[in-house]
Motif scaffolding. Structure first.
Motif, PDB file in Angstrom:
ATOM      1  N   HIS A  55       0.874  -1.379  -0.130  1.00  0.00           N
ATOM      2  CA  HIS A  55       0.129  -0.137   0.057  1.00  0.00           C
ATOM      3  C   HIS A  55       1.081   1.167  -0.005  1.00  0.00           C
ATOM      4  O   HIS A  55       1.563   1.408   0.742  1.00  0.00           O
ATOM      5  CB  HIS A  55      -0.822   0.073   1.196  1.00  0.00           C
ATOM      6  N   HIS A  86      -1.413  -1.348  -4.064  1.00  0.00           N
ATOM      7  CA  HIS A  86      -2.774  -0.484  -3.817  1.00  0.00           C
ATOM      8  C   HIS A  86      -2.081   0.857  -3.725  1.00  0.00           C
ATOM      9  O   HIS A  86      -1.024   1.287  -3.062  1.00  0.00           O
ATOM     10  CB  HIS A  86      -3.517  -0.814  -2.517  1.00  0.00           C
ATOM     11  N   LEU A 113      -3.764  -1.366  -8.534  1.00  0.00           N
ATOM     12  CA  LEU A 113      -4.855  -0.875  -8.216  1.00  0.00           C
ATOM     13  C   LEU A 113      -5.163   0.622  -7.437  1.00  0.00           C
ATOM     14  O   LEU A 113      -4.265   0.874  -6.662  1.00  0.00           O
ATOM     15  CB  LEU A 113      -5.726  -1.722  -7.146  1.00  0.00           C
ATOM     16  N   HIS A 115      -6.693   4.172  -5.953  1.00  0.00           N
ATOM     17  CA  HIS A 115      -7.896   4.643  -5.367  1.00  0.00           C
ATOM     18  C   HIS A 115      -7.475   5.970  -5.240  1.00  0.00           C
ATOM     19  O   HIS A 115      -6.844   6.574  -4.345  1.00  0.00           O
ATOM     20  CB  HIS A 115      -7.726   3.990  -3.772  1.00  0.00           C
TER      21      HIS A 115
END
Length: 301
Positions: A55, A86, A113, A115
């Motif tokens: 992350h 992420h 991914l 966000h």
């Protein structure tokens, strides 16, 4: 809770200083916060495992906070990464990275991914069974967020002497740690409070860079264990801080004092000053518990 500073200086990298990037190790999660140029080199120098970073949190789209991201993403692919990655950041971060991957024909062999963040209100952007991450809306020249990392309260701690005195089988230990009372075979009910101690107090870390002096963040960061707050300038350049929407060391200390935090970390220093010790000296005229970040420095809380 362990914090490794990979870079903490403003604007451009130099031979002996690096732009913003840091790694927070909390509840055995490794979170990368900002990714200035040279981040992957600093990760190697500090012997941090690339594979444990799943992350990445990008505060805003100024280059000294994300120009290292495309290189790190590409290196992950070259290393054969298969785990999802992420990336949390302002709207536009996906377009910037995917354009570079597309034009260089360098698509990843793992899931990337994004966000994207747009809200001007604090919101929860990550949560699992041990950690929760919220945004801290900041005030800068472009859309910017800080990030609040909070441990969740853990299980209660077993009082081994007590459970042995009651001759409680190990198969019940997990339920006891979850706070449940225990029914013995002879019909007695043993209250959980007699078998456990309170859990270890959860820790919290607030990352705030870049921003002008902005009291609206105080309710969000109230009483955190550790606050990292940018301190680009000294008070002598207060006018320049206002013009560029940055903070002075004294202003960072005022935020720490009003938020009643336990520890203040300063960083994002302008390289115009001969020594960063001046930042600590100035901040401590307002708030006592001040530490200076520096490249390669590790803090354990």
């Amino acid at each position: 809770m362990k914090l490794t500073i990979l870079g903490c200086y403003a604007a451009t990298p130099r031979s002996f200083t690096n732009p913003t990037s840091q790694v927070l190790d909390i509840k055995n999660r490794l979170f990368l916060i900002d990714c200035g140029e040279g981040t992957q080199v600093q990760l190697r120098k500090n012997k941090l495992k690339f594979s444990k970073i799943n992350h990445i949190f990008i505060s805003h789209l100024h280059g000294d906070h994300f120009f290292g991201l495309i290189g790190l993403i590409s290196t992950f692919a070259l290393l054969g990464r298969i785990t999802d990655l992420h990336v949390f950041g302002p709207k536009g971060i996906k377009e910037i990275i995917e354009m570079q991957l597309r034009l260089s024909n360098s698509w990843t062999n793992y899931k990337l991914l994004f966000h994207e963040l747009e809200s001007n209100e604090s919101e929860t952007i990550f949560e699992d069974e041990k950690v929760i991450v919220k945004t801290i809306p900041l005030k800068h020249r472009v859309y910017t967020n800080g990030f609040l990392f909070q441990e969740k309260t853990g299980d209660r701690l077993l009082d081994f002497k007590a459970v042995q005195n009651f001759e409680i089988d190990k198969c019940y230990y997990q339920n006891i740690k979850k706070g449940k009372d225990i029914n013995l075979e002879d019909g007695r009910v043993i209250e959980n409070a007699k078998l456990t101690f309170d859990p270890i107090a959860p820790m919290s870390y607030a990352f705030c860079s870049d921003t002008k002096y902005y009291e609206s963040i105080i309710p969000i960061i109230k009483e955190v264990d550790v606050l990292y707050h940018e301190s680009t300038f000294l008070d002598s350049e207060e006018a320049l801080a206002g013009k560029t929407m940055h903070s002075t060391a004294k202003e960072a200390a005022k935020i720490a004092l009003k938020a009643n935090v336990k520890q203040l970390l300063l960083g994002h220093y302008s390289t115009r000053y001969a020594t960063i010790d001046l930042f600590k000296e100035e901040a401590q005229t307002i708030f006592a518990a001040v530490l200076l970040t520096d490249d390669g420095k590790v803090f354990e809380f």
